[in-house]
Scaffold this motif. Sequence first.
Motif, short mmCIF file in Angstrom:
data_model
loop_
_atom_site.label_atom_id
_atom_site.label_comp_id
_atom_site.label_asym_id
_atom_site.label_seq_id
_atom_site.Cartn_x
_atom_site.Cartn_y
_atom_site.Cartn_z
N UNK A 412 0.85 -1.18 0.00
CA UNK A 412 0.00 0.00 0.00
C UNK A 412 0.89 1.24 0.00
N UNK A 413 0.55 2.23 -0.83
CA UNK A 413 1.30 3.48 -0.86
C UNK A 413 0.50 4.58 -0.18
N UNK A 414 1.17 5.36 0.66
CA UNK A 414 0.60 6.57 1.25
C UNK A 414 1.57 7.70 0.93
N UNK A 415 1.16 8.59 0.03
CA UNK A 415 2.06 9.63 -0.48
C UNK A 415 1.64 10.97 0.10
N UNK A 416 2.48 11.54 0.93
CA UNK A 416 2.18 12.81 1.57
C UNK A 416 2.39 13.97 0.61
N UNK A 417 1.59 15.01 0.76
CA UNK A 417 1.84 16.25 0.02
C UNK A 417 2.25 17.33 1.01
N UNK A 418 3.04 18.28 0.51
CA UNK A 418 3.54 19.34 1.37
C UNK A 418 2.48 20.43 1.54
N UNK A 419 2.89 21.53 2.16
CA UNK A 419 2.03 22.69 2.34
C UNK A 419 2.71 23.89 1.72
N UNK A 420 1.92 24.95 1.43
CA UNK A 420 2.47 26.16 0.83
C UNK A 420 3.74 26.58 1.56
N UNK A 442 -4.85 6.76 10.58
CA UNK A 442 -5.89 6.57 9.57
C UNK A 442 -5.68 5.27 8.81
N UNK A 443 -4.44 5.02 8.37
CA UNK A 443 -4.16 3.83 7.57
C UNK A 443 -4.40 2.56 8.39
N UNK A 444 -3.98 2.58 9.64
CA UNK A 444 -4.15 1.40 10.50
C UNK A 444 -5.63 1.11 10.74
N UNK A 445 -6.41 2.17 10.87
CA UNK A 445 -7.84 2.01 11.16
C UNK A 445 -8.65 1.65 9.92
N UNK A 446 -8.31 2.21 8.79
CA UNK A 446 -9.18 2.15 7.61
C UNK A 446 -8.82 1.04 6.64
N UNK A 447 -7.56 0.60 6.61
CA UNK A 447 -7.12 -0.34 5.59
C UNK A 447 -6.60 -1.64 6.22
N UNK A 448 -6.55 -2.69 5.40
CA UNK A 448 -6.07 -4.00 5.85
C UNK A 448 -4.56 -4.05 5.69
N UNK A 449 -3.86 -3.62 6.74
CA UNK A 449 -2.41 -3.49 6.66
C UNK A 449 -1.74 -4.16 7.85
N UNK A 450 -0.43 -4.34 7.72
CA UNK A 450 0.39 -4.92 8.77
C UNK A 450 1.22 -3.81 9.42
N UNK A 451 0.85 -3.36 10.63
CA UNK A 451 1.59 -2.26 11.27
C UNK A 451 3.04 -2.58 11.60
N UNK A 452 3.41 -3.86 11.57
CA UNK A 452 4.81 -4.20 11.82
C UNK A 452 5.66 -4.05 10.56
N UNK A 453 5.00 -3.80 9.43
CA UNK A 453 5.72 -3.64 8.16
C UNK A 453 5.42 -2.28 7.53
N UNK A 454 5.60 -1.24 8.33
CA UNK A 454 5.51 0.12 7.83
C UNK A 454 6.91 0.58 7.43
N UNK A 455 7.04 1.08 6.21
CA UNK A 455 8.32 1.52 5.67
C UNK A 455 8.24 3.00 5.28
N UNK A 456 9.40 3.63 5.14
CA UNK A 456 9.45 5.05 4.83
C UNK A 456 10.46 5.31 3.73
N UNK A 457 10.08 6.17 2.78
CA UNK A 457 10.98 6.54 1.70
C UNK A 457 10.74 7.99 1.31
N UNK A 458 11.67 8.57 0.56
CA UNK A 458 11.51 9.94 0.09
C UNK A 458 12.69 10.35 -0.76
N UNK A 459 12.51 11.46 -1.47
CA UNK A 459 13.54 12.01 -2.33
C UNK A 459 13.88 13.42 -1.87
N UNK A 460 15.19 13.76 -1.84
CA UNK A 460 15.65 15.10 -1.54
C UNK A 460 15.11 15.54 -0.17
#
Length: 639
Positions: A412-420, A442-460
């Motif tokens: 599952x992808x959760x892609x954050x957006x920035x603010x002005x 929200x993701x833990x409550x709303x979707x069928x996910x494994x909270x022990x396998x949360x990963x993080x990535x980003x650019x720059x």
Amino acid sequence: MTTFHRRTVLRGAAATALGAVIGQAVTELPAAAAPAANPSSLGTAKPLDGRPAPGYDYSRANKLPREMTGYWEKRFDLNGVPRTAKVYISPETPIRSYYTVLAVPDGVETGDFLRRTGWRDIADERGEGLFVLEPGESGWGAAAAERAYVDAAMAFYQANPYFSIFGLDYLVGYGAGAPALEARAAAFPLQVIGQVYLDSPGLPAAYLRDIGSQEFDGTTQDGYTDVVFPDGFDLIRHDEVVVPTWYLNPERSASSSLAYWRRANDTGDSGARDGLLGTVYRQRRNSRRWMTSFSGPISKVAVRERPTDYANQHTTRELLAFLTPYSRYENFFAYGNQLVRRADYDRLGVEVQTMTVEGQLREFLVYVPESARRLWNRRAPVVFVWPGNTQTDKVFFDSAQWWRVAQKEGCVLVVACEQYSSSAISVSHKNSDVFFRQLRELVTRKYDVDPTRFYCTGQSAGSGVTQFFAAAKPEYFAAVASTSFAPAPDKSGTITFEGTAYPAARQPIPTYLAYGYGDLAFLKGDLWDDIQNDLDAWAAYHLGVNGLALDDVDRREGRPSGWHNRFRTWTWRKPGFPAPVVKVTKNLYRSHNNIPEETPMLWEFMRHYRHEVDKAGNITRYYSPSGFSRHGDERVIPT
């Protein structure tokens, strides 16, 4: 750090050519001297000249301010000759939206043309923008005569205080306006996603021969490191940049243009008949073009010989259907530029959502691929994705191609957006820790996910968020992997993030960093040179908390891999344990912006880990050689 560069850059011989084609002074026409705006079926085009920059509109998460939507006109003065261009911004156009750049034919009123052809309706439906080049009083001149106007208009389009763009464009040229737009595409092919020309006479063979032979070197922009290629390295020529191209009812004189784009797209000698496109010349299956090293031979050149009715809205939708399956990223450094498939949010089921964070509306994307349930039942892993500064969630969704990894791997992808941030048309990261915790809930409550396998990535700047979490909040994630930014705790043991100093946790977390040879100045070199910079500080911290030293690396010279062996990778493991705990990759042939080929590498690193946090805050980490697809193969990682 910013990952979109609005300043047009063409290096080496191409820069000389660009200087030669401008050749005359271009100034913005003062508002007081400008003629009255022309009325049209879209209403009167509102003047941009002399208009103040828009104010912040916090009610519109990741959208251009409401005051900027609508139909606009920009005026230019070319040595006393007035010229105009139009802009249409739909009510739902986001910051850094895709735009289609149009060159309208002679003898039409632009607003009426946009209405009759359906371009205005399409922009409204898609939440995108239009930038329209217009002929002068006497109609369109030859491509060479129009270069100063096109360059001036495009310079404004690419960097102005009123709206922001994706950074790479779809081009559609009609009739006598087509050659001027095509000449721009040939000079700046890295900035063109795809192009269509209707009733075009094409470009002179001599111009195409000259521009096509020009090469892209390793020069980067200010603040980055120039790339030095090895001896014998073949530089990319302009006529080796693939650009999907469709010619409708070309004139006989367009034969040189058609030959040029077939060569650029590395097509086969014979075309196949298609009821819509005409004769289609597809990129060769064994093509070695740099720009399709990730997606494969997806480009094509098509020629339809029959006349076309511009005003038929069905025609416009045919043009759109040819162009918009494609996206592209990296608009100034050829060796990182990639033509890719654009995500279809409706077909994929991508959810565009908003939430209030610290009193401000924030946007984010959630993508749950169909493969998630099939591969993981109700325990899908989640990748939290942080785009680079100014990129936005929508920009990064296409440029990094994480959605294709998610399709294959079921994450599952959760892609954050920035603010002005610096202006009302640009964004940057803000309140990221609070934002993540709300997203996690929200993701833990709303979707069928494994909270022990949360990963993080980003650019720059998104890598800055990711690596901050790794140092200060390692309990959040099972593993992290990011590109082109490497923050680390200072000598006092604190790491400063978004203006606040946090104590480093000094706890290990599997972490992976990829960066480019031509990256930010503080990533210059590698871990074994005499330069001490942020890259060294980042590695020293993560190796130290794992009880490792630099010399514990698997292979001092790095392991080569990837397209043209562009990657050099170094890996550290705990003694006697197979799990990589720190990993670094240097991409020898890119500048700062990430490339899609790196995305599967980041996932391949992270997918082998999960973690559990007890009530006392103690973290237990696990490593699975199969990435948890084989029951019972996980092992506890020793601390």
